[in-house]
Design a protein around this motif. Structure first.
Motif, short mmCIF file in Angstrom:
data_model
loop_
_atom_site.label_atom_id
_atom_site.label_comp_id
_atom_site.label_asym_id
_atom_site.label_seq_id
_atom_site.Cartn_x
_atom_site.Cartn_y
_atom_site.Cartn_z
N LYS A 43 62.09 -28.02 -74.40
CA LYS A 43 62.24 -28.00 -75.86
C LYS A 43 63.63 -27.53 -76.31
O LYS A 43 63.94 -27.61 -77.49
CB LYS A 43 61.17 -27.12 -76.50
CG LYS A 43 61.20 -25.66 -76.07
CD LYS A 43 60.08 -24.86 -76.74
CE LYS A 43 60.22 -24.79 -78.24
NZ LYS A 43 59.23 -23.92 -78.89
N GLU A 304 60.21 -26.73 -83.66
CA GLU A 304 59.55 -27.80 -84.39
C GLU A 304 58.09 -27.44 -84.67
O GLU A 304 57.41 -26.82 -83.85
CB GLU A 304 59.59 -29.09 -83.58
CG GLU A 304 60.98 -29.61 -83.31
CD GLU A 304 60.97 -30.84 -82.43
OE1 GLU A 304 60.66 -31.93 -82.95
OE2 GLU A 304 61.25 -30.71 -81.23
N SER A 305 57.62 -27.85 -85.83
CA SER A 305 56.21 -27.64 -86.18
C SER A 305 55.43 -28.88 -85.74
O SER A 305 55.42 -29.91 -86.43
CB SER A 305 56.06 -27.42 -87.69
OG SER A 305 54.71 -27.23 -88.04
N VAL A 306 54.81 -28.78 -84.57
CA VAL A 306 54.10 -29.92 -84.00
C VAL A 306 52.74 -29.45 -83.50
O VAL A 306 52.54 -28.28 -83.21
CB VAL A 306 54.89 -30.57 -82.84
CG1 VAL A 306 56.21 -31.14 -83.33
CG2 VAL A 306 55.13 -29.57 -81.72
N PRO A 307 51.79 -30.37 -83.36
CA PRO A 307 50.47 -30.00 -82.83
C PRO A 307 50.56 -29.73 -81.32
O PRO A 307 51.54 -30.10 -80.67
CB PRO A 307 49.61 -31.23 -83.12
CG PRO A 307 50.59 -32.36 -83.20
CD PRO A 307 51.84 -31.79 -83.77
N GLY A 329 54.71 -29.49 -76.74
CA GLY A 329 53.86 -29.79 -77.87
C GLY A 329 53.97 -31.24 -78.31
O GLY A 329 54.97 -31.92 -78.05
N ASN A 330 52.92 -31.73 -78.95
CA ASN A 330 52.86 -33.09 -79.49
C ASN A 330 52.88 -34.16 -78.41
O ASN A 330 53.18 -35.32 -78.68
CB ASN A 330 54.00 -33.33 -80.49
CG ASN A 330 53.74 -34.53 -81.39
OD1 ASN A 330 52.59 -34.87 -81.67
ND2 ASN A 330 54.81 -35.17 -81.83
N CYS A 331 52.58 -33.77 -77.16
CA CYS A 331 52.40 -34.76 -76.10
C CYS A 331 50.93 -35.16 -76.03
O CYS A 331 50.05 -34.31 -76.20
CB CYS A 331 52.83 -34.20 -74.74
SG CYS A 331 54.60 -33.99 -74.54
N THR A 345 58.93 -32.74 -76.05
CA THR A 345 58.09 -32.91 -77.22
C THR A 345 57.84 -34.38 -77.56
O THR A 345 58.76 -35.21 -77.53
CB THR A 345 58.75 -32.23 -78.44
OG1 THR A 345 59.03 -30.86 -78.10
CG2 THR A 345 57.84 -32.27 -79.66
N GLY A 346 56.59 -34.70 -77.87
CA GLY A 346 56.27 -36.01 -78.41
C GLY A 346 56.10 -37.13 -77.41
O GLY A 346 56.08 -38.30 -77.80
N ASP A 363 59.87 -38.04 -77.24
CA ASP A 363 59.39 -39.30 -77.84
C ASP A 363 59.37 -40.48 -76.87
O ASP A 363 59.39 -41.64 -77.30
CB ASP A 363 60.24 -39.65 -79.07
CG ASP A 363 60.25 -38.53 -80.10
OD1 ASP A 363 59.21 -37.88 -80.27
OD2 ASP A 363 61.31 -38.29 -80.70
#
Length: 423
Positions: A43, A304-307, A329-331, A345-346, A363
């Motif tokens: 991150k 980052e604000s991610v789930p 996060g967000n994966c 992330t993502g 991403d």
């Protein structure tokens, strides 16, 4: 003047981070971003380590000089380091090359990046300046180095790595006396001088320098008018002080931060594709050589604000799982087997795919039945369904991916687009 017992030298210091370099050995990873802006560790960005060391050391005044393709780096600093408050006399100033002293000249050397901002640095009202490279991975308390600088009355204090003597042939090497005063600076010597009392090791420069600002200011103004100078710390400023002043070496092991899990001082130049991949994969080990979970010395970054990460499907051959891996996060790991990998992330992975020893930047999307191993996937790459990468170097090269001598495969969006155009 020696400080009183309750005064931290860091309160009077500026951390000046040199972050303008491309880092060409990282190949396509720096096509669109400077090396300090390259992602690392799930991150963070590489530059976060120098900035976090400064903040954790008590330095609240920071400046970062940018030049090559700086947008990603500037945006990251604006988003991730905006918690510093000017009303508390703390800040991170971003200093892009802006031809402040000559309308025909950008930053032409590391020292010139400071020289062109002398008027700005004067306004900070500092006593000491800590010059830092923005492209290395390590944890270090600069207050310890500052204290040595003041105690020894040095004109410059140089951060040095203790390395096996014959491994120092690729570094700038300090020749020191018994008091750790630098008596010579040798660039990539064939026979590096040993540390006094330690014939098996040598001191290599980390590119970290501490000066009294008034002293450095005068030296930079003198250097500015020298036609034969490259206006560089390593090539011009430091050799001049070694010859005419007092340069002291500071050993990294005296100020490195170790949580108790690290077994030895950790410093990495992740400046090649292989080194970048290995340093990231190392973090997935049961006991990694670098402890990123040390809350006493956090690595600050853009939060980052991610789930949270999610793992779905639980069928034979279609199980969302990750073993010996770091998943940000967000994966969403959907029916994919992930092992010894680091996902930023993502990242999204789809059913029946497999990832082994993969570094996937933010991403990334991995299609169904794709098989990946020993590779780096750049940000935003969409790996097509059934794609196989990292198993056959000749095939990977034929498909347009970059394959290193160590067998690591680098995949970028442009490479995938070209690959798909041929399919």
């Amino acid at each position: 003047m020696k400080p009183t017992a309750n005064t931290r030298l860091s309160n009077k210091a500026l951390a000046f981070v040199l972050a303008g370099g491309r880092g060409s050995r990282l190949k396509e990873l720096t096509d669109n971003r400077a090396k300090p802006a390259v992602y690392f560790g799930g991150k963070t960005r590489i530059v976060d380590f120098a900035l976090s060391n400064a903040l954790n050391s008590g330095i609240r005044k920071m400046a970062i000089a940018t030049q090559y393709k700086a947008h990603s780096l500037i945006r990251h600093c604006q988003r991730g380091w905006n918690f510093l408050r000017a009303e508390r006399n703390e800040f991170l100033d971003i200093l892009p090359a802006s031809q402040r002293m000559d309308e025909t000249k950008w930053y032409v050397g590391t020292a010139d990046a400071v020289t062109q901002n002398i008027d700005i640095i004067d306004s900070y009202n500092i006593e000491y300046i800590v010059i830092l490279a923005g492209d290395h991975i390590y944890k270090m308390d600069y207050e310890v180095m500052l204290q040595q600088h003041v105690d020894t009355g040095a004109d410059v204090t140089i951060g040095c790595l203790t390395v096996p003597r014959m491994e120092a042939t690729a570094l700038g090497v300090m020749h020191v006396n018994a008091q750790m005063q630098v008596t010579d600076f040798l660039e990539k010597p064939a026979d590096p001088p040993a540390i006094p009392g330690d014939p098996d090791h040598a001191l290599g420069s980390m590119g970290i320098y501490i000066f009294d600002w008034k002293f450095l200011r005068e030296l930079l103004i003198e250097d500015m008018d020298k036609a034969d100078s490259s206006h560089d710390f390593g090539h011009d400023i430091i050799p001049h002080i070694v010859k005419h002043g007092k340069a002291m070496a500071h050993r990294f092991q005296d100020s490195c931060i170790m949580s108790g899990l690290e077994t030895e001082p950790y410093w990495r130049d992740v400046g090649t594709v292989d080194a970048f991949w290995q340093a990231n994969i190392d973090l997935t080990h049961f006991t990694p050589p670098l402890d990123l979970y040390d809350n006493a010395w956090p690595i600050w970054t853009y939060a980052e604000s991610v789930p949270p990460a999610k793992f779905i499907h639980n069928e034979e051959g279609r199980r969302g799982s990750a073993v010996s891996s770091m998943v940000s996060g967000n994966c969403i790991i959907s029916g994919t087997e992930v092992s010894e990998s680091l996902l930023f992330t993502g990242v999204r992975t789809h059913s029946y795919a497999s990832l082994h020893r993969v570094v996937a930047l933010p991403d990334v999307v991995v299609g169904r039945r794709a098989e990946l191993q020993n590779c780096i996937i750049d940000r935003g790459v969409d790996i097509p369904e059934g794609c196989v990468i990292g198993f056959d170097p000749a095939d990977d090269k034929k498909n347009g991916f970059r394959v290193t001598d160590a067998g690591v495969v680098l995949v970028t969006k442009a490479m995938i687009d070209s690959y798909m155009a041929k399919a």
